[in-house]
Design an enzyme around this catalytic site. Structure first.
Site, PDB file in Angstrom:
ATOM      1  N   ARG A  78     -12.949  -8.147  -3.034  1.00 46.46           N
ATOM      2  CA  ARG A  78     -12.421  -7.936  -1.674  1.00 46.46           C
ATOM      3  C   ARG A  78     -12.018  -6.486  -1.503  1.00 46.46           C
ATOM      4  O   ARG A  78     -11.344  -5.906  -2.347  1.00 46.46           O
ATOM      5  CB  ARG A  78     -11.204  -8.829  -1.437  1.00 46.46           C
ATOM      6  CG  ARG A  78     -10.544  -8.673  -0.051  1.00 46.46           C
ATOM      7  CD  ARG A  78      -9.345  -7.738  -0.101  1.00 46.46           C
ATOM      8  NE  ARG A  78      -8.619  -7.717   1.188  1.00 46.46           N
ATOM      9  CZ  ARG A  78      -7.624  -6.884   1.467  1.00 46.46           C
ATOM     10  NH1 ARG A  78      -7.242  -5.984   0.584  1.00 46.46           N
ATOM     11  NH2 ARG A  78      -7.022  -6.929   2.628  1.00 46.46           N
ATOM     12  N   VAL A  79     -12.442  -5.880  -0.413  1.00 50.03           N
ATOM     13  CA  VAL A  79     -12.019  -4.524  -0.082  1.00 50.03           C
ATOM     14  C   VAL A  79     -11.320  -4.595   1.270  1.00 50.03           C
ATOM     15  O   VAL A  79     -11.837  -5.179   2.212  1.00 50.03           O
ATOM     16  CB  VAL A  79     -13.224  -3.558  -0.008  1.00 50.03           C
ATOM     17  CG1 VAL A  79     -12.767  -2.170   0.438  1.00 50.03           C
ATOM     18  CG2 VAL A  79     -13.909  -3.477  -1.366  1.00 50.03           C
ATOM     19  N   GLY A  80     -10.145  -4.012   1.351  1.00 54.32           N
ATOM     20  CA  GLY A  80      -9.387  -4.034   2.599  1.00 54.32           C
ATOM     21  C   GLY A  80      -9.570  -2.753   3.384  1.00 54.32           C
ATOM     22  O   GLY A  80     -10.577  -2.056   3.253  1.00 54.32           O
ATOM     23  N   GLY A 134      -0.295  -2.595   5.668  1.00 53.97           N
ATOM     24  CA  GLY A 134      -0.129  -3.864   6.366  1.00 53.97           C
ATOM     25  C   GLY A 134      -1.288  -4.789   6.108  1.00 53.97           C
ATOM     26  O   GLY A 134      -1.950  -4.689   5.069  1.00 53.97           O
ATOM     27  N   HIS A 135      -1.558  -5.678   7.040  1.00 55.07           N
ATOM     28  CA  HIS A 135      -2.628  -6.651   6.845  1.00 55.07           C
ATOM     29  C   HIS A 135      -3.990  -5.984   7.031  1.00 55.07           C
ATOM     30  O   HIS A 135      -4.390  -5.668   8.144  1.00 55.07           O
ATOM     31  CB  HIS A 135      -2.459  -7.836   7.809  1.00 55.07           C
ATOM     32  CG  HIS A 135      -3.478  -8.896   7.584  1.00 55.07           C
ATOM     33  ND1 HIS A 135      -4.430  -9.231   8.514  1.00 55.07           N
ATOM     34  CD2 HIS A 135      -3.719  -9.675   6.488  1.00 55.07           C
ATOM     35  CE1 HIS A 135      -5.212 -10.179   8.007  1.00 55.07           C
ATOM     36  NE2 HIS A 135      -4.797 -10.465   6.792  1.00 55.07           N
ATOM     37  N   GLY A 136      -4.676  -5.769   5.914  1.00 56.27           N
ATOM     38  CA  GLY A 136      -5.908  -4.971   5.902  1.00 56.27           C
ATOM     39  C   GLY A 136      -6.977  -5.413   6.874  1.00 56.27           C
ATOM     40  O   GLY A 136      -7.573  -4.601   7.579  1.00 56.27           O
ATOM     41  N   THR A 156       0.858  -1.179   0.000  1.00 62.81           N
ATOM     42  CA  THR A 156       0.000   0.000   0.000  1.00 62.81           C
ATOM     43  C   THR A 156       0.902   1.239   0.000  1.00 62.81           C
ATOM     44  O   THR A 156       1.990   1.196   0.543  1.00 62.81           O
ATOM     45  CB  THR A 156      -0.830  -0.007   1.303  1.00 62.81           C
ATOM     46  OG1 THR A 156      -1.551  -1.215   1.353  1.00 62.81           O
ATOM     47  CG2 THR A 156      -1.777   1.173   1.363  1.00 62.81           C
TER      48      THR A 156
END
EC number: 3.4.19.5
Length: 319
Positions: free
Chosen positions: A197-199, A221-223, A169
């Site tokens: 998929r939306v983070g 990072g991890h959404g 990101t």
């Protein structure tokens, strides 16, 4: 009335940055920071500065945003972006958009030209057409590297989770000479993600938040973990309780790690012009310009400093 000294901070994603890509990531975040700072130096708004910095990284294939975005399970690029204005808490975001070179520009249009905050997929596409945003054929956004990785992740014995550590990101936060703050974040999401998929990026308070009362932050990072703790807003909450940007960032990242096992990185600028770039992953490319000094790094504890003149000179010489 004392004019603020403008500050910009950018990140190019937290995770694992492979050796052969380190130089490109460093160059990319430095270039973005310098471009955003030049907007601020000319009296431009924090909003314009963060948009400009993020656009620069969307156009750079080293980052997972715009050109160079990772591919979803079907092998397509689907992108999310958000921008927010700390003055009045206005925000615009897009999610799952395809065939657009600069999702951050579309997010800005959502903020300024609609009564809404988030447009998705087909609706975002129709809005882009209505606004005359040029369409970029989807394959034009796909790099050789993204396709290779997508194929690798399709192999039966592959572990896409392993690759997710290499997240990219991009984001920027800034404060301008009038004391307004803003944030912008943009991403291609997770490699081989489900369609649609939306983070965290498109979600206000998770991928970014800006409020003149405290400051601005952009996350990476991890959404899914970031969304669970509403990371961007959490950092500003800690700052409202009196923590410095750095302590607030570390406290929030630490909470995300212990509570949900998620890793990530953040950039922060406070409404008094203090800044921080912190991460719980192995690496995060970041750069900042304040007081005509450029600072940048990738590894924990790494911080290079150059005068802005020196930086601009090496920029024009291509490092």
């Amino acid at each position: 009335f004392d004019r603020m000294k403008p500050v910009i901070v950018v990140h190019g994603g937290a995770g694992r940055i492979f050796k052969e890509r380190e130089q490109g990531c460093r160059t990319g975040v430095v270039r973005a920071a310098l471009q955003g700072y030049s907007v601020l130096k000319q009296g431009g708004s924090a909003l314009d500065a963060v948009e400009e910095a993020v656009r620069s990284m969307e156009d750079d294939p080293h980052f997972n945003a715009g050109y160079g975005s990772v591919l979803n399970e079907k092998g397509e690029v689907e992108m999310d972006a958000i921008i927010m204005d700390g003055k009045n808490l206005d925000s615009g975001a897009v999610s799952a958009v395809k065939c657009i070179a600069n999702p951050i520009k579309l997010a800005r249009l959502v903020m300024e030209k609609t009564k809404h905050m988030l447009l998705t997929d087909h609706g975002a596409h129709l809005f882009a057409q209505a606004m005359g945003v040029p369409e970029t054929p989807g394959e034009k956004l796909v790099t050789e590297r993204s396709r290779e990785r997508w194929k690798k992740n399709l192999e039966p014995d592959s572990n896409p989770e392993e690759f997710q550590k290499d997240l990219g990101t991009v984001g920027a936060v800034a404060i301008d000479s009038e004391g307004n703050v803003a944030c912008a974040t943009s991403t291609g999401g997770l490699s081989n993600k489900l369609i649609g998929r939306v983070g965290d990026t498109a979600c206000i308070g998770s991928g970014g938040y800006a409020d003149n009362c405290s400051g601005a932050t952009s996350t990476t990072g991890h959404g899914e973990s970031i969304m669970k703790v509403v990371l961007a807003r959490l950092i500003l909450y800690h700052m409202e309780q009196g923590m410095s940007p750095e302590v607030a960032a570390d406290t929030a990242l630490d909470y995300m790690k212990t509570r949900v096992g998620g890793l990530g990185g953040v950039i922060v600028v406070s409404n008094s012009g203090e800044w921080a770039a912190r991460f719980s992953t192995k690496q995060m490319s970041w750069a900042t310009v304040k007081d005509d000094k450029l600072h940048y790094g990738i590894y924990a504890g790494e911080k290079h400093t150059k005068s802005i003149d020196e930086a601009l000179k090496s920029e024009s010489e291509g490092f």
